[in-house]
Design an enzyme around this catalytic site. Sequence first.
Site, PDB file in Angstrom:
ATOM      1  N   GLY A 249      11.635 -13.627  24.421  1.00  0.00           N
ATOM      2  CA  GLY A 249      11.438 -15.054  24.644  1.00  0.00           C
ATOM      3  C   GLY A 249      12.446 -15.954  23.972  1.00  0.00           C
ATOM      4  O   GLY A 249      13.259 -15.515  23.155  1.00  0.00           O
ATOM      5  N   GLU A 250      12.375 -17.222  24.352  1.00  0.00           N
ATOM      6  CA  GLU A 250      13.275 -18.238  23.820  1.00  0.00           C
ATOM      7  C   GLU A 250      12.425 -19.168  22.935  1.00  0.00           C
ATOM      8  O   GLU A 250      11.663 -19.999  23.441  1.00  0.00           O
ATOM      9  CB  GLU A 250      13.923 -18.998  24.992  1.00  0.00           C
ATOM     10  CG  GLU A 250      14.699 -20.243  24.632  1.00  0.00           C
ATOM     11  CD  GLU A 250      15.652 -20.083  23.455  1.00  0.00           C
ATOM     12  OE1 GLU A 250      16.620 -19.321  23.557  1.00  0.00           O
ATOM     13  OE2 GLU A 250      15.416 -20.746  22.424  1.00  0.00           O
TER      14      GLU A 250
ATOM     15  N   ASN B 181      23.500  -3.434  24.143  1.00  0.00           N
ATOM     16  CA  ASN B 181      22.566  -2.313  24.282  1.00  0.00           C
ATOM     17  C   ASN B 181      22.205  -2.177  25.748  1.00  0.00           C
ATOM     18  O   ASN B 181      21.761  -3.143  26.359  1.00  0.00           O
ATOM     19  CB  ASN B 181      21.297  -2.573  23.472  1.00  0.00           C
ATOM     20  CG  ASN B 181      21.569  -2.554  21.979  1.00  0.00           C
ATOM     21  OD1 ASN B 181      22.160  -1.616  21.455  1.00  0.00           O
ATOM     22  ND2 ASN B 181      21.178  -3.617  21.290  1.00  0.00           N
TER      23      ASN B 181
ATOM     24  N   CYS C 211      20.403  -9.183  29.568  1.00  0.00           N
ATOM     25  CA  CYS C 211      19.222  -8.987  28.719  1.00  0.00           C
ATOM     26  C   CYS C 211      18.051  -8.416  29.519  1.00  0.00           C
ATOM     27  O   CYS C 211      17.711  -8.921  30.585  1.00  0.00           O
ATOM     28  CB  CYS C 211      18.827 -10.325  28.095  1.00  0.00           C
ATOM     29  SG  CYS C 211      17.261 -10.282  27.195  1.00  0.00           S
TER      30      CYS C 211
ATOM     31  N   CYS D 148      11.388  -8.265  13.616  1.00  0.00           N
ATOM     32  CA  CYS D 148      11.864  -9.046  14.762  1.00  0.00           C
ATOM     33  C   CYS D 148      10.634  -9.493  15.567  1.00  0.00           C
ATOM     34  O   CYS D 148       9.831  -8.669  15.990  1.00  0.00           O
ATOM     35  CB  CYS D 148      12.805  -8.178  15.596  1.00  0.00           C
ATOM     36  SG  CYS D 148      13.462  -9.028  17.035  1.00  0.00           S
TER      37      CYS D 148
ATOM     38  N   SER E  55      23.098 -17.960  20.186  1.00  0.00           N
ATOM     39  CA  SER E  55      23.639 -16.880  21.007  1.00  0.00           C
ATOM     40  C   SER E  55      24.833 -17.415  21.791  1.00  0.00           C
ATOM     41  O   SER E  55      24.677 -18.001  22.850  1.00  0.00           O
ATOM     42  CB  SER E  55      22.566 -16.352  21.967  1.00  0.00           C
ATOM     43  OG  SER E  55      21.546 -15.727  21.229  1.00  0.00           O
ATOM     44  N   LEU E  56      25.991 -17.231  21.223  1.00  0.00           N
ATOM     45  CA  LEU E  56      27.213 -17.739  21.861  1.00  0.00           C
ATOM     46  C   LEU E  56      27.620 -16.799  23.005  1.00  0.00           C
ATOM     47  O   LEU E  56      27.732 -17.224  24.162  1.00  0.00           O
ATOM     48  CB  LEU E  56      28.317 -17.863  20.798  1.00  0.00           C
ATOM     49  CG  LEU E  56      29.675 -18.342  21.288  1.00  0.00           C
ATOM     50  CD1 LEU E  56      29.583 -19.752  21.843  1.00  0.00           C
ATOM     51  CD2 LEU E  56      30.720 -18.266  20.167  1.00  0.00           C
ATOM     52  N   ASN E  57      27.867 -15.571  22.649  1.00  0.00           N
ATOM     53  CA  ASN E  57      28.041 -14.500  23.642  1.00  0.00           C
ATOM     54  C   ASN E  57      29.248 -14.596  24.554  1.00  0.00           C
ATOM     55  O   ASN E  57      29.446 -13.717  25.411  1.00  0.00           O
ATOM     56  CB  ASN E  57      26.779 -14.344  24.509  1.00  0.00           C
ATOM     57  CG  ASN E  57      25.594 -13.868  23.704  1.00  0.00           C
ATOM     58  OD1 ASN E  57      25.784 -13.328  22.611  1.00  0.00           O
ATOM     59  ND2 ASN E  57      24.393 -14.059  24.189  1.00  0.00           N
TER      60      ASN E  57
ATOM     61  N   CYS F  60      19.437 -14.591  31.034  1.00  0.00           N
ATOM     62  CA  CYS F  60      20.763 -14.097  30.648  1.00  0.00           C
ATOM     63  C   CYS F  60      20.982 -12.756  31.359  1.00  0.00           C
ATOM     64  O   CYS F  60      20.091 -11.897  31.367  1.00  0.00           O
ATOM     65  CB  CYS F  60      20.851 -13.931  29.131  1.00  0.00           C
ATOM     66  SG  CYS F  60      20.499 -15.484  28.275  1.00  0.00           S
TER      67      CYS F  60
ATOM     68  N   SER G 176      16.774 -17.545  16.551  1.00  0.00           N
ATOM     69  CA  SER G 176      17.917 -17.484  17.450  1.00  0.00           C
ATOM     70  C   SER G 176      17.593 -18.199  18.754  1.00  0.00           C
ATOM     71  O   SER G 176      16.518 -18.009  19.322  1.00  0.00           O
ATOM     72  CB  SER G 176      18.242 -16.013  17.734  1.00  0.00           C
ATOM     73  OG  SER G 176      19.234 -15.917  18.716  1.00  0.00           O
TER      74      SER G 176
ATOM     75  N   CYS H 128      10.802 -14.147  29.457  1.00  0.00           N
ATOM     76  CA  CYS H 128      11.734 -15.238  29.142  1.00  0.00           C
ATOM     77  C   CYS H 128      12.260 -15.823  30.443  1.00  0.00           C
ATOM     78  O   CYS H 128      12.518 -15.101  31.403  1.00  0.00           O
ATOM     79  CB  CYS H 128      12.897 -14.717  28.300  1.00  0.00           C
ATOM     80  SG  CYS H 128      14.011 -16.038  27.768  1.00  0.00           S
TER      81      CYS H 128
ATOM     82  N   GLU I 238       6.104  -7.621  22.026  1.00  0.00           N
ATOM     83  CA  GLU I 238       6.790  -6.622  21.232  1.00  0.00           C
ATOM     84  C   GLU I 238       7.253  -7.190  19.896  1.00  0.00           C
ATOM     85  O   GLU I 238       7.728  -8.316  19.819  1.00  0.00           O
ATOM     86  CB  GLU I 238       8.005  -6.105  21.994  1.00  0.00           C
ATOM     87  CG  GLU I 238       7.608  -5.689  23.381  1.00  0.00           C
ATOM     88  CD  GLU I 238       8.390  -4.537  23.917  1.00  0.00           C
ATOM     89  OE1 GLU I 238       9.435  -4.201  23.348  1.00  0.00           O
ATOM     90  OE2 GLU I 238       7.940  -3.966  24.907  1.00  0.00           O
TER      91      GLU I 238
ATOM     92  N   CYS J 172      18.234  -5.057  20.230  1.00  0.00           N
ATOM     93  CA  CYS J 172      18.399  -6.411  20.785  1.00  0.00           C
ATOM     94  C   CYS J 172      18.481  -6.369  22.302  1.00  0.00           C
ATOM     95  O   CYS J 172      19.233  -5.587  22.868  1.00  0.00           O
ATOM     96  CB  CYS J 172      19.715  -7.019  20.317  1.00  0.00           C
ATOM     97  SG  CYS J 172      19.750  -7.438  18.614  1.00  0.00           S
TER      98      CYS J 172
HETATM   99  N1  SAH Z   1      16.145 -15.868  23.274  1.00  0.00           N
HETATM  100  C1  SAH Z   1      16.793 -15.953  22.038  1.00  0.00           C
HETATM  101  C2  SAH Z   1      16.318 -14.910  21.043  1.00  0.00           C
HETATM  102  C3  SAH Z   1      16.038 -13.539  21.594  1.00  0.00           C
HETATM  103  S1  SAH Z   1      17.438 -12.630  22.165  1.00  0.00           S
HETATM  104  C4  SAH Z   1      18.299 -15.881  22.206  1.00  0.00           C
HETATM  105  O1  SAH Z   1      18.760 -15.540  23.277  1.00  0.00           O
HETATM  106  O2  SAH Z   1      18.996 -16.200  21.260  1.00  0.00           O
HETATM  107  C5  SAH Z   1      18.140 -12.109  20.613  1.00  0.00           C
HETATM  108  C6  SAH Z   1      19.609 -11.717  20.690  1.00  0.00           C
HETATM  109  O3  SAH Z   1      19.765 -10.538  21.472  1.00  0.00           O
HETATM  110  C7  SAH Z   1      20.480 -12.781  21.365  1.00  0.00           C
HETATM  111  O4  SAH Z   1      21.599 -13.083  20.557  1.00  0.00           O
HETATM  112  C8  SAH Z   1      20.924 -12.119  22.640  1.00  0.00           C
HETATM  113  O5  SAH Z   1      22.188 -12.595  23.037  1.00  0.00           O
HETATM  114  C9  SAH Z   1      20.942 -10.661  22.253  1.00  0.00           C
HETATM  115  N2  SAH Z   1      20.836  -9.739  23.373  1.00  0.00           N
HETATM  116  C10 SAH Z   1      20.180  -9.901  24.535  1.00  0.00           C
HETATM  117  N3  SAH Z   1      20.321  -8.809  25.321  1.00  0.00           N
HETATM  118  C11 SAH Z   1      21.087  -7.927  24.630  1.00  0.00           C
HETATM  119  C12 SAH Z   1      21.549  -6.599  24.889  1.00  0.00           C
HETATM  120  N4  SAH Z   1      21.238  -5.957  26.005  1.00  0.00           N
HETATM  121  N5  SAH Z   1      22.309  -5.991  23.948  1.00  0.00           N
HETATM  122  C13 SAH Z   1      22.590  -6.616  22.782  1.00  0.00           C
HETATM  123  N6  SAH Z   1      22.162  -7.855  22.482  1.00  0.00           N
HETATM  124  C14 SAH Z   1      21.419  -8.504  23.389  1.00  0.00           C
HETATM  125 FE1  SF4 Z   2      15.876 -14.945  26.989  1.00  0.00          FE
HETATM  126 FE2  SF4 Z   2      17.344 -14.545  24.783  1.00  0.00          FE
HETATM  127 FE3  SF4 Z   2      17.145 -12.622  26.683  1.00  0.00          FE
HETATM  128 FE4  SF4 Z   2      18.546 -14.856  27.162  1.00  0.00          FE
HETATM  129  S1  SF4 Z   2      19.020 -13.283  25.595  1.00  0.00           S
HETATM  130  S2  SF4 Z   2      17.067 -13.877  28.558  1.00  0.00           S
HETATM  131  S3  SF4 Z   2      17.338 -16.369  26.089  1.00  0.00           S
HETATM  132  S4  SF4 Z   2      15.495 -13.402  25.415  1.00  0.00           S
END
Ligand code: SAH
Ligand code: SF4
Length: 413
Positions: free
Chosen positions: A228-229, A361, A184, A170, A283-285, A181, A258, A177, A120, A404
């Site tokens: 993906g990462e 999201n 995600c 993007c 991605s601190l989160n 997380c 990222s 992946c 995608e 995202c």
């Molecule tokens: N794998 C990498 C890059 C792809 S994810 C990473 O994790 O950084 C890109 C961004 O989307 C990350 O900051 C992640 O924390 C965020 N993300 C993942 N799932 C999400 C969701 N459901 N809603 C909003 N942001 C999300």
């Molecule tokens: Fe992979 Fe990034 Fe999603 Fe975490 S947030 S599962 S690292 S794509």
Amino acid sequence: MTAKPPQLVQLDASVPTPESPVSAPKQLFGLDSAALAALLVSLGEPAWRGRQLAEAIYVQRVAELSEITTLSKSLRGKLADEGWRIGRPAIAQVFLSVDGTERYLVQCGSPESASVQTVETVWMPEGDDGESGDSTDSEVAERVGAPCLDSETGESTDPARPSRQRATICVSSQVGCAVNCQFCLTAKLGYQRNLTAGEIAGQVIAVLDRHKVEVGRDRVNLVFMGMGEPFLNYSSFIDAVRLLVREAHLSPQRMTVSTSGIVPGIDSFAQEPAETRPKLAISLNAPNDQIRQELMPINRKWNIESVVDAIRQVKLRPRERITFEYVLLGGVTDQPEHAREVARLVRRTGLPAKVNLIAWNPGPGIPYSMPQPAAVEAFREILTTAGIPAYLRRPRGRDIYAACGQLKRTVEA
Ligand code: SAH
Ligand code: SF4
């Protein structure tokens, strides 16, 4: 506003049919000009033709060998006879959002082989404000006394040749992946495979081509934030960046990668020369290790401190900042005490940094809730009052699962 169901608007005519030949073709796309020169020399041609071929593939974005008019017909024939084709990843499906965002399924792998898969890629016509407050935002182009070419990005700031487009693409780096997380949707796919450098760069070239982007005139940002990462597929990711910078002439300062915090990847990234190093987002989160490891199991392997230590090795450009991305999960990470903790954490790092807030999201089967708009604003306010620049990423294309964390090859509504 009720979201309209996604529309399937196009099946790219260049996608081969199942009747195509079965032998695995050799793909030119993904090779840099030096590799293309070596190939042409092996066919008895002068080395400089390699640059010509690279120009055709990455600058003129020609997708078919037969259409490269800068090469003689006989040379094109010779390449084809040897089994070579351009082999650029093709856009197979397009989903249009009510907000103008487009989500693509891009076909990767050799179309003739059994390994055809789609990844995608997303086009956000006006970006998502994720680039706000960094050194490549409009503030640079509009600096007083700036020459007609922006000194950092090489883009035109000449009012007679204004930027026509301001968009963000993007880009995905893997199919699925492995990082898992909890919030995600991509994680639900599991890890399927790494993309090659050509498959990563190909997403960008295909989308630039679709939108007739003029590199150097239009302001297009790339974010490696799709499926993906990237730092678990480091060599392909960085080779793709090199192709996009050296062959397609995109600016690394308009690219952000990222990572969820893969320390060996950050270590390698810190060694890259500025000419081919994108900006870095982490991605601190979560405000602390305890909450982070619940949401991101990878934190058990590399905790916040080890990630921050790794980032310190990156030699930032003037005005460049590290971005900390922070997904706000209703009731879980969006409380005022979390914001105060994030402010302390970011301040303690001593790094030039900003925080990008992303309201979570939703996705099917993921047990979190979206934050209240008031909680999001209060969170941002606490950060900015504490002196930490904080921006809210606008959700783009939620109705087509393009936002995202929503990328999961969702074809149906
Ligand atoms: N794998 C990498 C890059 C792809 S994810 C990473 O994790 O950084 C890109 C961004 O989307 C990350 O900051 C992640 O924390 C965020 N993300 C993942 N799932 C999400 C969701 N459901 N809603 C909003 N942001 C999300
Ligand atoms: Fe992979 Fe990034 Fe999603 Fe975490 S947030 S599962 S690292 S794509």
